[in-house]
Design a protein around this motif. Structure first.
Motif, PDB file in Angstrom:
ATOM      1  N   ASP A 324       0.834  -1.206   0.000  1.00 29.81           N
ATOM      2  CA  ASP A 324       0.000   0.000   0.000  1.00 29.81           C
ATOM      3  C   ASP A 324       0.869   1.257   0.000  1.00 29.81           C
ATOM      4  O   ASP A 324       0.506   2.272  -0.604  1.00 29.81           O
ATOM      5  N   VAL A 325       2.010   1.196   0.692  1.00 38.31           N
ATOM      6  CA  VAL A 325       2.942   2.326   0.690  1.00 38.31           C
ATOM      7  C   VAL A 325       3.472   2.549  -0.723  1.00 38.31           C
ATOM      8  O   VAL A 325       3.508   3.678  -1.225  1.00 38.31           O
ATOM      9  N   ILE A 326       3.862   1.472  -1.381  1.00 36.55           N
ATOM     10  CA  ILE A 326       4.417   1.565  -2.734  1.00 36.55           C
ATOM     11  C   ILE A 326       3.365   2.064  -3.713  1.00 36.55           C
ATOM     12  O   ILE A 326       3.644   2.937  -4.549  1.00 36.55           O
ATOM     13  N   ASP A 327       2.144   1.540  -3.608  1.00 34.01           N
ATOM     14  CA  ASP A 327       1.083   1.916  -4.550  1.00 34.01           C
ATOM     15  C   ASP A 327       0.591   3.335  -4.323  1.00 34.01           C
ATOM     16  O   ASP A 327       0.359   4.086  -5.275  1.00 34.01           O
ATOM     17  N   SER A 328       0.423   3.722  -3.064  1.00 38.85           N
ATOM     18  CA  SER A 328      -0.104   5.062  -2.759  1.00 38.85           C
ATOM     19  C   SER A 328       0.960   6.137  -2.879  1.00 38.85           C
ATOM     20  O   SER A 328       0.648   7.323  -2.988  1.00 38.85           O
ATOM     21  N   LYS A 329       2.234   5.717  -2.814  1.00 40.75           N
ATOM     22  CA  LYS A 329       3.368   6.640  -2.867  1.00 40.75           C
ATOM     23  C   LYS A 329       3.319   7.654  -1.729  1.00 40.75           C
ATOM     24  O   LYS A 329       3.768   8.790  -1.859  1.00 40.75           O
ATOM     25  N   GLN A 330       2.762   7.218  -0.589  1.00 33.54           N
ATOM     26  CA  GLN A 330       2.644   8.050   0.602  1.00 33.54           C
ATOM     27  C   GLN A 330       3.121   7.247   1.807  1.00 33.54           C
ATOM     28  O   GLN A 330       2.844   6.051   1.898  1.00 33.54           O
ATOM     29  N   ALA A 331       3.807   7.912   2.737  1.00 30.70           N
ATOM     30  CA  ALA A 331       4.278   7.193   3.926  1.00 30.70           C
ATOM     31  C   ALA A 331       4.411   8.146   5.098  1.00 30.70           C
ATOM     32  O   ALA A 331       4.876   9.283   4.938  1.00 30.70           O
ATOM     33  N   ASN A 332       3.999   7.679   6.281  1.00 27.87           N
ATOM     34  CA  ASN A 332       4.286   8.421   7.504  1.00 27.87           C
ATOM     35  C   ASN A 332       5.627   7.934   8.052  1.00 27.87           C
ATOM     36  O   ASN A 332       6.342   7.165   7.396  1.00 27.87           O
ATOM     37  N   GLN A 333       5.964   8.333   9.256  1.00 34.48           N
ATOM     38  CA  GLN A 333       7.292   7.997   9.792  1.00 34.48           C
ATOM     39  C   GLN A 333       7.488   6.499   9.929  1.00 34.48           C
ATOM     40  O   GLN A 333       8.527   5.940   9.565  1.00 34.48           O
ATOM     41  N   SER A 334       6.511   5.836  10.492  1.00 36.50           N
ATOM     42  CA  SER A 334       6.634   4.399  10.697  1.00 36.50           C
ATOM     43  C   SER A 334       6.744   3.659   9.369  1.00 36.50           C
ATOM     44  O   SER A 334       7.588   2.778   9.194  1.00 36.50           O
ATOM     45  N   ASP A 335       5.915   4.051   8.402  1.00 33.31           N
ATOM     46  CA  ASP A 335       5.913   3.362   7.109  1.00 33.31           C
ATOM     47  C   ASP A 335       7.184   3.621   6.319  1.00 33.31           C
ATOM     48  O   ASP A 335       7.688   2.728   5.627  1.00 33.31           O
ATOM     49  N   ILE A 336       7.727   4.837   6.411  1.00 33.81           N
ATOM     50  CA  ILE A 336       8.943   5.123   5.649  1.00 33.81           C
ATOM     51  C   ILE A 336      10.113   4.312   6.203  1.00 33.81           C
ATOM     52  O   ILE A 336      10.969   3.821   5.455  1.00 33.81           O
ATOM     53  N   LEU A 337      10.149   4.131   7.524  1.00 29.90           N
ATOM     54  CA  LEU A 337      11.193   3.303   8.113  1.00 29.90           C
ATOM     55  C   LEU A 337      11.036   1.846   7.698  1.00 29.90           C
ATOM     56  O   LEU A 337      12.022   1.158   7.410  1.00 29.90           O
ATOM     57  N   LYS A 338       9.792   1.369   7.653  1.00 29.11           N
ATOM     58  CA  LYS A 338       9.550  -0.022   7.259  1.00 29.11           C
ATOM     59  C   LYS A 338      10.047  -0.306   5.856  1.00 29.11           C
ATOM     60  O   LYS A 338      10.673  -1.341   5.592  1.00 29.11           O
ATOM     61  N   ILE A 339       9.777   0.621   4.937  1.00 29.58           N
ATOM     62  CA  ILE A 339      10.180   0.339   3.556  1.00 29.58           C
ATOM     63  C   ILE A 339      11.695   0.429   3.386  1.00 29.58           C
ATOM     64  O   ILE A 339      12.300  -0.374   2.662  1.00 29.58           O
ATOM     65  N   TYR A 340      12.345   1.371   4.067  1.00 29.98           N
ATOM     66  CA  TYR A 340      13.817   1.420   4.017  1.00 29.98           C
ATOM     67  C   TYR A 340      14.395   0.113   4.552  1.00 29.98           C
ATOM     68  O   TYR A 340      15.295  -0.486   3.930  1.00 29.98           O
ATOM     69  N   LEU A 341      13.904  -0.337   5.704  1.00 30.01           N
ATOM     70  CA  LEU A 341      14.440  -1.560   6.314  1.00 30.01           C
ATOM     71  C   LEU A 341      14.204  -2.769   5.427  1.00 30.01           C
ATOM     72  O   LEU A 341      15.084  -3.631   5.286  1.00 30.01           O
ATOM     73  N   ALA A 342      13.023  -2.826   4.820  1.00 24.72           N
ATOM     74  CA  ALA A 342      12.724  -3.964   3.946  1.00 24.72           C
ATOM     75  C   ALA A 342      13.633  -3.971   2.719  1.00 24.72           C
ATOM     76  O   ALA A 342      14.124  -5.034   2.299  1.00 24.72           O
TER      77      ALA A 342
END
Length: 656
Positions: A324-342
């Motif tokens: 959903d982060v990738i598709d929406s191209k939107q992220a809050n703090q928690s989500d942006i950290l999750k995608i970097y870590l992944a």
């Protein structure tokens, strides 16, 4: 950041696990000023001060109401207005409330020298907008202020408890005659506190009848700390008081808001297990990231991809899945950290998540564990010993905001125990890229051979590291016409505002941040820098290096020096003379100023010249190796800063 990553489970788990089930009223509900007391008593020592805080009372009370913990905060302040500047500063009383706070009392009045009282009411509340920040704010419009008047204000607000850590300023840029802080809380709670920079220790009293604890800090005649000194970290030099919830006697909880538990919870939240659908979405996303065998370049490619494809907004709603982060191209703090870590995990890149604080606002105290220390974010790569900021769009590795460097931080790394991965926290120091990274190089040629009255000046200016960061992102966010104007404005600093003949730039845009320095090439005629004086020509050669900071301080320095980042300037000026011409005052180019601590040079300005036929070469180096300079070395540091300004004023005497 912390409130988005971790639920405030300490309020739930540490406060509500109690035997209290009924609501309580806060103890200063009936607090008010004395309506009849309109006299103005000014201590003798403050009668000539421009502005004085005669009295400041702060009360903070934690109250358990049913199943909710509530905080009440009171401020009562009396300020003496004793100068025209103070009148101008205080003709608006700003109302410091957010939308999440419930204002219970908000009142202000002005007591004039003759005892007349001007009471401000809701009709005096105005609204304005900070156009730069786009923020609306309210204030009392104060009319009738005069020298010798006193502004008195009181507000009480109801808000969420600040239990994870809070630092209060107990000093100001104006003297404080009397100051009193009172922290009130149920006696089954335990608070940890710490006083900084000479603040007195708190006194604790227990009210066994009302089952409350009163923690009090009182100070008298607190001196003003000047907030106008250049190159200083004013906020952390103030007297400060820090507190946090540390235990609950009813539940037996101890050492609350600690770093170990924070690291464990953050790791679990930011490293979820992905199902096959999420794994495929992640793999597809990673496939679009350019590959490199160079580790730093690979991390740069990852950072660039995420920052250009996903918009970070800390207030965006959390997404259910990484797809959903990738598709929406939107992220809050928690989500942006999750995608970097992944993504880092996909590329098998070892990293630590780092939580720290802004060193200009809240000093990170490794001996006082509180979540207030953990408001800023970084990634650290042990192999490279470099950092990345995940939320600041204009930065690229190895550059990150200097306000969070030169500071301690909580480094959370992954450890495997019995085939189970978990997060382990460790306190380490955050180093900033050194002066070899933020390295500005000036290569300047002044050619008198064609026309001694109008020499041609050629400047090749290279801005490395943080200096380049001031220019490089502009290309991607400004229109072509705007960018052209900006370049022209930059060039004017090095052409003495004369019209240039040629102007080009290299390594523009975010694609070069952290990789290559920004370069400005320009040529211009030097006639505006030349004056005829009899048989001689005076040429203001120092101005070719651009305007320089002059650091002159009339009053005695109070605070030690702290700068944003280490910086190195290397300048080479070639002077080409026609046959038979000479320069009479070359000794002006010889300069040597150093700041040394324990025999080591930490700042310097050194200049010299060499002659080879009709060519004179001036070399000077200006360097600031560290960010903190002791107060007892202030004069030496000032001499280095002013040496560059003095060089800028050099005028050479050219004679045929």
């Amino acid at each position: 950041m912390k409130k988005n990553i971790l639920k405030n489970f300490y309020i739930i788990g540490a406060i509500l696990c109690t035997s209290i089930a009924i609501g309580q009223e806060y103890s200063f509900k009936n607090y008010d000023w004395n309506e009849k007391d309109t006299s103005i008593e000014i201590p003798e020592q403050y009668k000539n001060e421009n502005e004085v805080i005669l009295d400041r009372v702060t009360k903070i009370e934690i109250v358990v109401e049913g199943k909710n913990a509530v905080q009440y905060r009171l401020l009562h302040e009396k300020i003496l207005i004793n100068s025209d500047d103070a009148i101008e500063r205080n003709n608006k009383i700003y109302i410091p409330f957010s939308q999440n706070e419930n204002v219970l009392i908000n009142k202000a009045r002005v007591i004039l020298k003759n005892g007349k009282v001007i009471t401000l009411d809701k009709n005096d509340i105005k609204e304005d907008t900070d156009q730069e920040k786009g923020i609306k704010y309210k204030y009392f419009a104060v009319n009738g202020l005069e020298k010798g008047a006193v502004i008195e204000k009181i507000y009480v607000i109801e808000e969420e408890p600040e239990l994870e850590g809070r630092t209060l300023k107990m000093q100001d840029e104006y003297p404080i005659a009397k100051l009193n802080l009172e922290l009130i809380y149920p006696n089954f709670l335990v608070f940890k506190t710490k006083s900084y920079n000479g603040l007195s220790e708190p006194k604790i009293e227990n009210d066994t009848i009302n089952k409350k604890t009163y923690l009090t800090v009182s100070e008298k005649n607190t001196v003003a700390l000047d907030n106008n000194e250049q190159y200083a970290n004013w906020e952390v030099q103030l007297k400060l008081f820090r507190y946090k919830l540390d235990g609950n006697l009813n539940s037996g909880a101890k050492n609350l808001n600690n770093f170990k538990e924070f690291a464990t919870n953050v790791y679990e939240r930011l490293n979820p297990e992905f199902d096959k659908r999420q794994q495929k979405a992640l793999a597809d996303y990673c496939a679009t990231i350019p590959k490199s065998t160079d580790l730093q370049e690979q991390i740069w490619n990852i950072e660039n991809k995420i920052k250009k494809s996903i918009t970070y907004n800390r207030y965006t709603k959390p997404q259910l899945a990484i797809s959903d982060v990738i598709d929406s191209k939107q992220a809050n703090q928690s989500d942006i950290l999750k995608i970097y870590l992944a993504v880092f995990k996909n590329f098998k890149i070892e990293n630590n998540v780092v939580f720290t604080s802004n060193r200009y606002k809240v000093p990170f105290d490794k001996d006082f564990e509180s979540y207030e220390n953990l408001s800023e974010l970084l990634f650290y790569f042990p192999t490279l010993k470099k950092y990345l900021t995940p939320t600041e769009i204009e930065y690229r590795i190895p550059l990150f905001p200097p306000t969070i460097a030169n500071n301690n931080g909580l480094f959370i790394k992954e450890k495997i125990f019995a085939d189970v991965a978990m997060g382990i926290g460790e306190i380490n120091f955050i180093e900033i890229p050194g002066s070899e990274v933020t390295h500005d190089i000036m290569d300047i040629t002044v050619d008198f051979t064609k026309d001694i009255e109008n020499p041609l000046v050629t400047s090749n200016l290279t801005f490395g590291g943080y200096s380049g960061l001031n220019f490089q992102p502009i290309k991607d966010f400004a229109s072509a016409e705007q960018y052209k104007t900006i370049l022209k404005n930059v060039a004017e600093n090095y052409t003495v505002e004369t019209e240039y003949k040629t102007l080009t730039a290299e390594n523009e845009g975010t694609a070069f941040i952290g990789k290559k320095p920004f370069v400005l090439n320009l040529t211009y005629e030097g006639k505006e820098l030349t004056q005829k004086a009899g048989e001689n020509y005076l040429f203001s050669i120092g101005q070719t290096i651009g305007k320089q900071m002059e650091f002159y301080q009339e009053n005695k320095r109070i605070l030690p020096v702290e700068i944003d980042y280490p910086h190195l300037y290397t300048r080479k000026i070639k002077i080409l003379l026609p046959k038979g011409a000479t320069i009479k005052n070359l000794e002006k180019f010889v300069m040597d100023y150093k700041t040394q601590v324990n025999g080591k040079t930490i700042a310097s300005f050194v200049s010299k010249y060499t002659i080879k036929g009709d060519e004179i070469t001036v070399d000077n180096t200006e360097v600031y190796q560290v960010m903190n300079y002791p107060l007892n070395k202030f004069e030496d540091y000032k001499a280095v800063i002013n040496a560059a300004a003095d060089f800028n004023k050099i005028v050479i005497i050219v004679t045929k």
